[in-house]
Design an enzyme around this catalytic site. Structure first.
Site, short mmCIF file in Angstrom:
data_model
loop_
_atom_site.label_atom_id
_atom_site.label_comp_id
_atom_site.label_asym_id
_atom_site.label_seq_id
_atom_site.Cartn_x
_atom_site.Cartn_y
_atom_site.Cartn_z
CD GLU B 50 18.85 -43.74 50.95
OE1 GLU B 50 17.54 -44.02 51.27
OE2 GLU B 50 19.20 -43.46 49.59
CG PHE B 112 18.07 -33.99 40.37
CD1 PHE B 112 17.05 -34.35 40.85
CD2 PHE B 112 18.85 -34.95 40.36
CE1 PHE B 112 15.99 -35.48 40.77
CE2 PHE B 112 18.59 -36.68 40.23
CZ PHE B 112 17.13 -36.24 40.52
CD GLN B 113 18.77 -37.77 43.35
OE1 GLN B 113 19.68 -38.80 43.55
NE2 GLN B 113 17.31 -39.10 43.29
CE LYS B 162 28.77 -35.85 38.93
NZ LYS B 162 28.18 -35.66 38.13
CG MET B 479 4.42 -49.44 74.67
SD MET B 479 3.84 -50.32 75.95
CE MET B 479 6.27 -51.27 76.36
#
Lengths: 172, 591
Positions: B50, B112-113, B162, B479
């Site tokens: 993602e 969940f999630q 959902k 760097m």
């Protein structure tokens, strides 16, 4: 310097956390914050007491204005304003102190709103000096609990409209 | 007719003119993916992570000027995209990110999630919405695009539970919305603009200090007109590269920590700094208290909070850069005469003196290791005719790219400025390529940075995004090593990369093309070969491991006190550290 900032916001979930998050995320100070619905129930009025140099206060006002849920911001210190705070003070009172507690309440035009054999709960409203003065006087008697509302303030001139614009305009 | 939330979502995207979204599915957004699968108007680019989706959407947005769109699932999908949101928020990138959420009845139950997507994204979005009712979905999407793309642009998150994507409602997409707490100021205050014009006419030593706002506002033409008309040098921030033509005689190149010597000297000794769409970041100002100590400051910005946040401003102008510059130019056009050229001659003489005293420089031994600057310079020279879009990761290579890749036009430069997100470059390039399939899109990456998102090679191959990634390989977080060289007595704590994958084989493993140049003489051929392939290419170029990026203003230092070259004792220290670093030291260059 201390500033009292009056913030008209959308009355919906999450707005308080946006404002609080702004202050914590940018390291600004909140000394007190009170919030409740305003005359138009779709909005709430927040009173924030904060402090900082002028440059910081300018940033606080600008950053608050930048929040999309904030409708109007007024730094009350820019004009004259009046402020009040309410405190509920539960004082532990031995029999010999009960009269003294009532006398102190009387001096501050505070009222006793609950009473038990060992306590008085005193309600006092006033500016911050008054609240702190009565607390100082009651402290020797023994304060069991103290609850303060935080300060609310209002400008002495009507510098903002009492009713806000419609909440949102959707056009086809 | 009633549509499902998922259908409303897709229809709304179409109304917004969205052609491409960057997405990765999960349980709570399956209904949306199912609808997306059955239509052809919106292309779904399936990313492998993602964060990649977020950066691709950013690259898309920076290159096109339209909002980039990402779609992720709840929980880990959301938390993975947070880096891209923070990045977009820092760099004012218009982004609309849709996240899935567990059903409204489960919110707050640690389902969940489940994650608090609104809480997670609050400090890194311009605004965020939780859609609790499918009837609000279309209006919310309209508001999200409106907020993301107007005023100072930024990312907006729309969290869709959902049951909202499954539920049904009448679909009516609003033509416009207005939000009472959101009224960006576009027109500058006329009186202030007049003050600015007067200050510009009077100034003997003016400098334009321009930032990314010029690009977002589309104000390049106006900027060029102002600079040319008034003969003003143009310093660009990292974000502004391309806003003013890099090879224009008035261009001073990049300013700030690794900016050109003359750009920083000019700001320091200027008597009038005209800041346009810039925010006085610490990487530009150095020590704030001593930033442009002799100058009056004009600050034009659409975001009032940018003004007087870091430095004091004499003439603040809140407004859209393009409109303010148009108005400013109009006033100046009416009053301009030949005098200012004469007035500013000593200033330009001084600037030219600075330019000659300390040009950007490196020494390329034709038989020695490849100097990273030389690589980037050749890449620039070999591709500039094709007007490429260039993305970078973050670190030394980014600064060299900023110094040597002199972009001619805006929206060609994709880099992570404010947040400094390693791993940004490759997916950002892919996002731009998805928007412009026929254009040349380059990514200048570091071997440290690129490893943060190499999984997107799969996305590039599957979706035929033929970006050309040139990896400046020095086996270091360069760097970090440079700072350790200069400020930590050469102790290379965790900056050496003991194992770096063989990038050629890595690319090939995904079905992309891998190439490598190991000698100076091979650079041109390898670049040409990469350009000739219509596939994603990783070009691995091992470079001089110890090259440092100069000029450099140490953090918190003054702009006129730049380090211009390695301190003489440094080479010795580097040699000593090399032994500590590892025995395969001498062979790593060829990996």
């Amino acid at each position: 310097m201390e500033h009292i900032i009056s913030v008209l916001v959308e009355n919906k979930f999450g707005v308080l956390s946006r404002v609080a998050g702004l202050f914590s995320g940018r390291g600004f100070n909140i000394e007190s914050l009170s919030v409740a619905p305003s005359l138009d129930p779709s909005t709430s009025m927040m009173t924030i007491v904060t402090s900082g140099e002028d440059r910081i206060i300018e940033q606080i006002v600008k950053q608050l204005n930048k929040l999309i849920d904030v409708i109007k911001v007024v730094d009350l210190n820019e004009s004259e304003f009046v402020e009040r705070e309410t405190a509920l003070i539960k004082v532990h009172t031995k029999p010999e102190d009960r009269a003294e507690a009532l006398r102190i309440a009387d001096i501050f035009r505070a009222s006793v709103i609950d009473s038990t054999p060992t306590t008085y709960t005193i309600e006092v409203t006033g500016d911050i000096n008054k609240i702190e003065a009565i607390i100082n006087l009651l402290q020797p008697l023994g304060i069991k609990e103290l609850v303060r509302t935080g300060r609310v303030a209002i400008a002495r001139e009507p510098i903002r409209p009492a009713v806000a614009q419609p909440k949102r305009v959707v056009k086809d | 007719m009633k549509l499902t939330g998922a259908e409303i979502f897709v229809e709304s995207l179409k109304r917004e003119g969205v052609k491409t979204i960057f997405a990765l599915p999960g349980g709570v957004v399956l209904k949306i993916f199912d609808v997306l699968h059955q239509q052809k108007d919106v292309e779904v680019i399936l990313t492998r992570h993602e964060q990649g989706a977020g950066h691709m959407a950013e690259g898309y947005a920076k290159a096109t000027g339209k909002a980039g769109v990402a779609l992720v699932t709840s929980g880990p999908g959301m938390s993975n995209v947070v880096t891209a949101l923070v990045d977009a928020y820092m760099d004012s990138v218009p982004l609309v990110c849709f996240s899935g959420q567990v059903s409204t009845s489960l919110i707050g139950n640690d389902a969940f999630q489940e994650a608090d997507n609104i809480g997670l994204s609050r400090p890194c979005t311009k605004y965020n919405f939780l859609v609790k009712d499918v009837n609000d979905l279309a209006v919310t999407i309209k508001e999200a695009f409106y907020i993301a793309t107007t005023g100072r642009p930024g990312p907006v998150l729309v969290d869709i539970p959902k049951d909202v994507s499954m539920g049904k409602a009448d679909f009516k997409y609003p033509g416009s919305v207005s939000i009472r707490g959101y009224n960006p100021t576009y027109e500058g205050n006329k009186w202030q603009i007049k003050q600015a014009a007067e200050a510009i006419m009077k100034s003997r030593k003016p400098v334009l200090y321009v930032g990314g706002g010029v690009i977002f506002s589309g104000a390049s033409e106006e900027l060029i007109e102002l600079a040319e008309m008034m003969n003003i040098p143009v310093d660009m921030t990292l974000m502004a590269l391309g806003a003013f033509p890099g090879e224009h005689p008035l261009s001073m190149g990049m300013m700030g920590m690794h900016g050109t010597y003359w750009s920083n000297m000019a700001v320091h000794y200027s008597d009038l700094v005209i800041a346009v769409g810039a925010r006085f970041d610490d990487r530009v100002t150095g020590k704030v208290a001593e930033f442009c100590p002799h100058a009056k400051v004009i600050h034009i910005d659409i975001d009032p909070t940018s003004i007087r946040k870091n430095v004091n401003v004499d003439i603040p102008i809140v407004g859209d850069c393009k409109r303010v510059l148009q108005e400013l130019n109009q006033i100046l056009r009416a009053t301009v005469n030949g005098e200012h050229k004469e007035l500013r001659k000593p200033w330009w003489d001084q600037i030219n003196e600075w330019k000659q005293a300390h040009p950007l420089t490196y020494e390329q031994d034709p038989n020695g290791p490849i100097k990273p600057q030389h690589l980037i310079k050749r890449l620039f020279e070999l591709t500039k005719d094709r007007d490429p879009i260039v993305s970078t990761d973050v670190g030394q290579h980014q600064m060299w790219a900023a110094q040597y890749f002199k972009l001619a036009k805006p929206r060609r430069w994709l880099t992570s400025g404010g947040l400094g997100t390693m791993g940004f470059g490759f997916p950002a390039a892919m996002g731009a390529q998805a928007a412009f399939r026929d254009r040349l899109v380059l990514c200048i990456a570091g071997d440290g940075s690129v490893q943060m998102n190499t999984q997107e090679l799969a996305t590039a191959v599957v979706h035929k995004l033929p970006v050309k990634v040139v990896i400046v390989s020095n086996r270091f977080h360069g760097m970090v090593r440079q700072w350790q060289d200069l400020f930590y007595e050469g102790r290379y704590a965790s900056s050496y990369l003991d194992v770096v994958p063989d990038f050629v084989k890595l690319a090939e493993a995904y079905g992309a093309v891998g190439l490598r140049a190991t000698k100076v003489s091979e650079i041109d051929d390898v670049i040409r070969e990469a350009l000739a392939v219509n596939k994603p290419v990783f070009v691995d170029v091992p470079v001089d491991q110890y090259e440092n990026c100069y000029p450099m203003i140490p953090a918190g230092g003054c702009n006129h006190e730049m380090i211009l070259a390695d301190p003489p004792e440094l080479k010795k220290k580097q040699a000593a550290s090399a032994k500590v670093v590892g025995e395969d030291k001498d062979t790593v260059l060829t990996a």
